[in-house]
Design a protein around this motif. Structure first.
Motif, PDB file in Angstrom:
ATOM      1  N   ASP A 277      38.177  30.156  43.902  1.00 53.48           N
ATOM      2  CA  ASP A 277      37.888  30.081  42.274  1.00 53.48           C
ATOM      3  C   ASP A 277      38.283  31.586  41.875  1.00 53.48           C
ATOM      4  O   ASP A 277      39.122  31.189  40.580  1.00 53.48           O
ATOM      5  CB  ASP A 277      36.288  30.207  41.821  1.00 53.48           C
ATOM      6  N   ARG A 278      38.665  32.412  42.768  1.00 57.64           N
ATOM      7  CA  ARG A 278      38.984  33.875  42.131  1.00 57.64           C
ATOM      8  C   ARG A 278      40.695  33.929  42.618  1.00 57.64           C
ATOM      9  O   ARG A 278      41.003  34.134  42.201  1.00 57.64           O
ATOM     10  CB  ARG A 278      38.449  34.483  43.216  1.00 57.64           C
ATOM     11  N   THR A 279      40.724  32.429  43.502  1.00 58.26           N
ATOM     12  CA  THR A 279      42.480  32.499  43.381  1.00 58.26           C
ATOM     13  C   THR A 279      43.682  32.020  41.385  1.00 58.26           C
ATOM     14  O   THR A 279      42.843  31.503  41.461  1.00 58.26           O
ATOM     15  CB  THR A 279      42.895  31.917  44.301  1.00 58.26           C
ATOM     16  N   ARG A 280      44.732  32.435  42.450  1.00 60.98           N
ATOM     17  CA  ARG A 280      45.673  31.710  40.979  1.00 60.98           C
ATOM     18  C   ARG A 280      46.626  30.578  41.440  1.00 60.98           C
ATOM     19  O   ARG A 280      47.175  30.484  40.963  1.00 60.98           O
ATOM     20  CB  ARG A 280      46.299  33.177  40.643  1.00 60.98           C
ATOM     21  N   SER A 281      45.700  29.882  42.211  1.00 64.33           N
ATOM     22  CA  SER A 281      46.177  28.989  43.373  1.00 64.33           C
ATOM     23  C   SER A 281      46.255  27.832  41.578  1.00 64.33           C
ATOM     24  O   SER A 281      46.080  27.734  41.440  1.00 64.33           O
ATOM     25  CB  SER A 281      45.439  28.297  43.978  1.00 64.33           C
ATOM     26  N   SER A 282      47.249  26.827  41.754  1.00 66.17           N
ATOM     27  CA  SER A 282      47.466  25.629  40.559  1.00 66.17           C
ATOM     28  C   SER A 282      47.034  24.438  41.667  1.00 66.17           C
ATOM     29  O   SER A 282      46.859  23.472  41.306  1.00 66.17           O
ATOM     30  CB  SER A 282      49.054  25.354  40.821  1.00 66.17           C
ATOM     31  N   LYS A 283      46.604  24.567  43.029  1.00 64.26           N
ATOM     32  CA  LYS A 283      45.898  23.713  44.258  1.00 64.26           C
ATOM     33  C   LYS A 283      44.447  23.308  43.532  1.00 64.26           C
ATOM     34  O   LYS A 283      43.702  24.271  43.300  1.00 64.26           O
ATOM     35  CB  LYS A 283      45.918  23.756  45.248  1.00 64.26           C
ATOM     36  N   GLU A 284      44.251  21.809  44.015  1.00 62.76           N
ATOM     37  CA  GLU A 284      43.024  22.003  43.452  1.00 62.76           C
ATOM     38  C   GLU A 284      41.770  22.200  44.196  1.00 62.76           C
ATOM     39  O   GLU A 284      40.898  21.849  44.172  1.00 62.76           O
ATOM     40  CB  GLU A 284      42.132  20.644  42.490  1.00 62.76           C
ATOM     41  N   ASP A 285      42.292  22.510  45.490  1.00 62.44           N
ATOM     42  CA  ASP A 285      41.268  22.315  46.514  1.00 62.44           C
ATOM     43  C   ASP A 285      42.503  22.876  47.611  1.00 62.44           C
ATOM     44  O   ASP A 285      43.473  23.109  47.822  1.00 62.44           O
ATOM     45  CB  ASP A 285      40.437  21.512  46.644  1.00 62.44           C
ATOM     46  N   TYR A 286      41.185  22.967  48.729  1.00 61.34           N
ATOM     47  CA  TYR A 286      42.187  23.854  50.011  1.00 61.34           C
ATOM     48  C   TYR A 286      41.626  22.999  51.610  1.00 61.34           C
ATOM     49  O   TYR A 286      40.483  22.431  51.489  1.00 61.34           O
ATOM     50  CB  TYR A 286      41.794  25.154  50.073  1.00 61.34           C
ATOM     51  N   ARG A 287      42.739  22.832  52.690  1.00 56.81           N
ATOM     52  CA  ARG A 287      41.985  22.606  54.125  1.00 56.81           C
ATOM     53  C   ARG A 287      41.817  23.095  54.575  1.00 56.81           C
ATOM     54  O   ARG A 287      40.784  23.065  55.809  1.00 56.81           O
ATOM     55  CB  ARG A 287      42.864  21.405  54.004  1.00 56.81           C
ATOM     56  N   GLU A 288      42.686  24.405  54.814  1.00 59.37           N
ATOM     57  CA  GLU A 288      42.404  25.180  55.631  1.00 59.37           C
ATOM     58  C   GLU A 288      42.165  26.585  55.106  1.00 59.37           C
ATOM     59  O   GLU A 288      42.257  26.863  54.089  1.00 59.37           O
ATOM     60  CB  GLU A 288      43.713  25.053  56.250  1.00 59.37           C
ATOM     61  N   VAL A 289      41.051  27.769  55.904  1.00 57.52           N
ATOM     62  CA  VAL A 289      40.553  29.312  55.096  1.00 57.52           C
ATOM     63  C   VAL A 289      41.832  30.106  57.060  1.00 57.52           C
ATOM     64  O   VAL A 289      40.440  29.809  57.693  1.00 57.52           O
ATOM     65  CB  VAL A 289      38.873  28.693  54.937  1.00 57.52           C
ATOM     66  N   TRP A 290      42.005  30.831  56.358  1.00 57.87           N
ATOM     67  CA  TRP A 290      42.923  32.097  57.738  1.00 57.87           C
ATOM     68  C   TRP A 290      41.826  33.073  56.392  1.00 57.87           C
ATOM     69  O   TRP A 290      42.014  33.680  55.438  1.00 57.87           O
ATOM     70  CB  TRP A 290      43.673  31.946  57.235  1.00 57.87           C
ATOM     71  N   ILE A 291      40.680  33.662  57.679  1.00 60.57           N
ATOM     72  CA  ILE A 291      40.419  35.427  57.323  1.00 60.57           C
ATOM     73  C   ILE A 291      41.149  36.514  58.294  1.00 60.57           C
ATOM     74  O   ILE A 291      41.031  36.506  58.913  1.00 60.57           O
ATOM     75  CB  ILE A 291      38.776  35.109  56.987  1.00 60.57           C
ATOM     76  N   THR A 292      41.591  36.712  57.465  1.00 62.69           N
ATOM     77  CA  THR A 292      42.436  38.196  58.190  1.00 62.69           C
ATOM     78  C   THR A 292      41.189  39.860  57.818  1.00 62.69           C
ATOM     79  O   THR A 292      40.847  39.367  56.704  1.00 62.69           O
ATOM     80  CB  THR A 292      43.428  38.332  57.673  1.00 62.69           C
ATOM     81  N   THR A 293      41.288  40.127  58.874  1.00 62.81           N
ATOM     82  CA  THR A 293      39.838  41.601  59.713  1.00 62.81           C
ATOM     83  C   THR A 293      40.586  42.351  59.612  1.00 62.81           C
ATOM     84  O   THR A 293      41.382  42.197  60.441  1.00 62.81           O
ATOM     85  CB  THR A 293      38.538  41.142  59.336  1.00 62.81           C
ATOM     86  N   SER A 294      40.063  43.664  59.424  1.00 66.13           N
ATOM     87  CA  SER A 294      40.533  44.497  59.559  1.00 66.13           C
ATOM     88  C   SER A 294      40.138  46.089  59.689  1.00 66.13           C
ATOM     89  O   SER A 294      39.046  46.235  57.997  1.00 66.13           O
ATOM     90  CB  SER A 294      42.074  45.322  59.585  1.00 66.13           C
ATOM     91  N   TYR A 295      39.487  47.403  59.746  1.00 66.26           N
ATOM     92  CA  TYR A 295      39.390  48.832  60.101  1.00 66.26           C
ATOM     93  C   TYR A 295      40.955  49.645  59.287  1.00 66.26           C
ATOM     94  O   TYR A 295      40.676  49.744  59.913  1.00 66.26           O
ATOM     95  CB  TYR A 295      38.021  49.215  60.109  1.00 66.26           C
ATOM     96  N   ILE A 296      39.725  50.490  57.960  1.00 66.17           N
ATOM     97  CA  ILE A 296      41.310  51.280  57.789  1.00 66.17           C
ATOM     98  C   ILE A 296      40.178  52.439  57.027  1.00 66.17           C
ATOM     99  O   ILE A 296      39.196  52.639  56.110  1.00 66.17           O
ATOM    100  CB  ILE A 296      41.673  50.807  56.147  1.00 66.17           C
ATOM    101  N   PRO A 297      40.283  53.125  58.402  1.00 67.59           N
ATOM    102  CA  PRO A 297      38.906  54.676  58.411  1.00 67.59           C
ATOM    103  C   PRO A 297      38.889  54.682  57.875  1.00 67.59           C
ATOM    104  O   PRO A 297      38.495  56.249  56.637  1.00 67.59           O
ATOM    105  CB  PRO A 297      39.316  54.531  60.045  1.00 67.59           C
TER     106      PRO A 297
END
Length: 109
Positions: A77-97
């Motif tokens: 809901d925080r995205t600005r996507s014009s789609k009503e739903d999603y099928r996949e979720v990708w999560i990218t992570t990193s540490y920035i010291p």
């Protein structure tokens, strides 16, 4: 496997519950949100899920989506996507010291 990670779930839950303590980072893509989380937040297996100076990309499996749909929908809901739903979720992570921050980027496809 990272996509079933309690560490990822715990960080997402922390972000959801403590939105005033994280930094939402403006994104160009309408289907992506990025969040900076202070490194003072305890994270299990931090070196595995939040590598220093590298990105770790995980496609969240169907079980993770099914178990955490309500939480993920709040992020969607925080995205600005014009789609009503999603099928996949990708999560990218990193540490920035240098920023004392964990980076969490969630992409909804």
């Amino acid at each position: 496997m990272a996509s079933n990670s309690d560490s990822i779930y715990n960080v997402l839950t922390y972000i959801h519950r403590h939105q005033d303590q994280v930094r939402f980072i403006q994104q160009r893509n309408s289907n992506v949100i990025a969040i900076g989380v202070p490194d003072s937040v305890p994270v299990a297996n931090q070196e595995l899920y939040f590598p220093v100076g590298h990105l770790l990309v995980n496609r969240m499996d169907d079980d993770f989506l099914a178990k955490n749909g309500e939480l993920l929908n709040d992020f969607f809901d925080r995205t600005r996507s014009s789609k009503e739903d999603y099928r996949e979720v990708w999560i990218t992570t990193s540490y920035i010291p240098t920023e004392h921050m964990y980076l969490v980027e969630i992409s909804f496809e």
